[in-house]
Enzyme design. Structure first.
Site, PDB file in Angstrom:
ATOM      1  N   THR A 112     -17.383 -27.000  20.446  1.00 26.13           N
ATOM      2  CA  THR A 112     -17.623 -28.120  19.628  1.00 26.13           C
ATOM      3  C   THR A 112     -17.126 -28.187  18.185  1.00 26.13           C
ATOM      4  OG1 THR A 112     -18.975 -29.417  21.012  1.00 26.13           O
ATOM      5  CG2 THR A 112     -18.525 -30.354  18.902  1.00 26.13           C
ATOM      6  N   PHE A 150     -16.903 -29.261  14.490  1.00 27.50           N
ATOM      7  CA  PHE A 150     -17.711 -30.159  13.479  1.00 27.50           C
ATOM      8  C   PHE A 150     -16.834 -30.194  12.092  1.00 27.50           C
ATOM      9  CE2 PHE A 150     -20.573 -28.922  16.660  1.00 27.50           C
ATOM     10  CZ  PHE A 150     -21.525 -30.069  16.606  1.00 27.50           C
TER      11      PHE A 150
END
Length: 427
Positions: free
Chosen positions: A303, A305
């Site tokens: 992921t 960010f």
């Protein structure tokens, strides 16, 4: 000190200090300090002999004189209160500034008063890596908290119940940074945060890529065959869809706000027929057992960010940088090819392109006529490219893009995450 009411020949001074705090489930607060200063001109004659009033009702003496008189008055009150306590009295004050007091005075200790803001509170946030207050969406144990720790190892992580609260925490100076997920290698883009990037005026100042290692969590003693439901964030459910099927779990998938929040919900409600998809740390925090580890559909599950701040950072060219922009055009998507060619011509690589509905004008009729059935959807385009705004190539590319678009905004120019690749482990 809430009020001082001497005899009819004294001052009537009322000071009101209020602190309004708007709180959410997490520590998202907004202090508002309101001060009201009221001067009673009718009773302005004090023992100083200098407080005269004019027709407008204001003190004829200077404000400094008036404050000095109040300070003298307050000091005498405190001194007499201390004398009364030493004499074994009940804490009642019998005289104020030489006058008899008809009532007892309720004096609030100074230590209990709110501290005034100083210039330190309004100073710029610390530099990268120093002690920062970093807002993230979720509860302790969330992947966003881990991303905040990776981006700022010594930070104070502030949990927020919604993505928008994290944005507002930075805007209201409650937090110095916000760390928000924008895309996942399996689940794709987190569209909500793309919309919030445009709605708020924060700047992207960095990025961090976090390998995500999902676990199936349940209460101690619960077996997989007892489960009827699995809850987690929609992204986590999407990232584990195939593995849940391979495990033979014929369960209902239910979306909640965040992964760690799902684990907390199961523990607080003692749900023995429900499992959560969350991190191993969430299991430790909320007393759950791990039924299965590494249940993401691909071990290379990452992921991305972004870190947000109130002010942008100064772009540089001594290390790899990335720049994020958003643009639109009044005449539809036909301008997209021209925009992309501006980067291709200068050999600037694009790392991300995302389209979102144009909120102000989501649909455009053909030829702008209110007849017929042919319609075009209008979009905002988000683009990430590998170049710093300090690079002349990027400056020239954006100058050309601005000629083709009706709206262009730079969301941030920031260092790329160059940490070594470390995929999620599989035990």
């Amino acid at each position: 000190m809430q009020s001082l009411t001497p005899s009819s020949s004294g001052i009537n001074l009322k000071s009101l200090i209020q602190t309004k705090i708007r709180s959410n489930r997490v520590n998202s607060i907004r202090p508002v300090i309101t001060c009201v200063y009221r001067f009673d001109a009718a009773n302005a004659a004090v023992n100083t002999g200098t407080a005269n009033t004019n027709s407008a009702g204001h003190a004829g003496g200077s404000r400094a004189d008036w404050q000095s008189s109040c300070a003298i008055l307050a000091s005498k009150v405190v001194s007499q209160q201390q004398n009364a306590e030493k004499s074994g009295g009940a804490g009642n004050i019998t005289a104020v500034n030489g006058h008899k007091a008809a009532i007892d005075l309720d004096l609030v200790p100074i230590d209990n008063q709110p501290k005034p803001l100083t210039i330190t509170d309004l100073s710029p946030a610390p530099m990268h890596g120093a002690q920062l207050r970093v807002a993230y969406q979720g509860v302790p144990g969330a992947y966003s908290e881990a991303a905040a720790g990776k981006a700022y190892p010594k930070c104070e992580a502030i949990p927020c119940d919604q993505f928008e609260v994290a944005f507002q925490a930075v805007e209201l100076w409650i937090a110095d940074r916000a760390v928000l997920p924008v895309e996942n290698s399996l689940g794709g883009s987190i569209h909500r945060n793309y919309d919030l990037l445009l709605r708020h005026r924060l700047h992207i100042v960095g990025e961090v890529q976090l390998p995500v290692h999902h676990c199936l969590l349940a209460l101690p003693g619960v077996r997989k065959e007892y489960l009827n439901r699995v809850i987690s964030h929609p992204q986590a459910l999407a990232q584990c869809e195939l593995t849940l099927t391979k495990l033979g779990l014929n369960v209902t998938r239910e979306a909640v706000d965040d992964t760690a929040g799902a684990a907390e919900y199961i523990a607080s409600h003692n749900l023995r027929d429900t499992a959560a998809i969350a991190s191993a740390r969430a299991a430790d925090l909320y007393g759950l057992q791990i039924l299965a580890e590494g249940i993401q559909d691909d071990s290379s599950n990452v992921t991305r960010f972004v870190m947000l701040a109130r002010e942008p950072i100064i772009p540089r060219t001594d290390r790899p940088f990335k720049t994020s922009i958003v643009f639109a055009h009044d005449k539809g998507t036909s301008v997209l090819f021209k925009v992309l060619s501006a980067f291709a011509f200068r050999n600037i690589s694009l790392t991300k392109i995302e389209s979102r509905p144009h909120r102000n004008r989501p649909i455009r009729l053909v030829d702008d006529a209110n007849v017929g059935t042919a319609k075009h959807f209008e979009y905002m385009f988000y683009v990430d490219f590998e170049a710093s705004m300090a690079d002349v190539r990027a400056q020239n590319a954006l100058a050309e893009v601005q000629e083709f678009t009706s709206f262009l905004r730079v969301l941030g120019s920031y260092p790329m995450d160059m940490t070594p690749w470390c995929p999620s482990r599989e035990d």
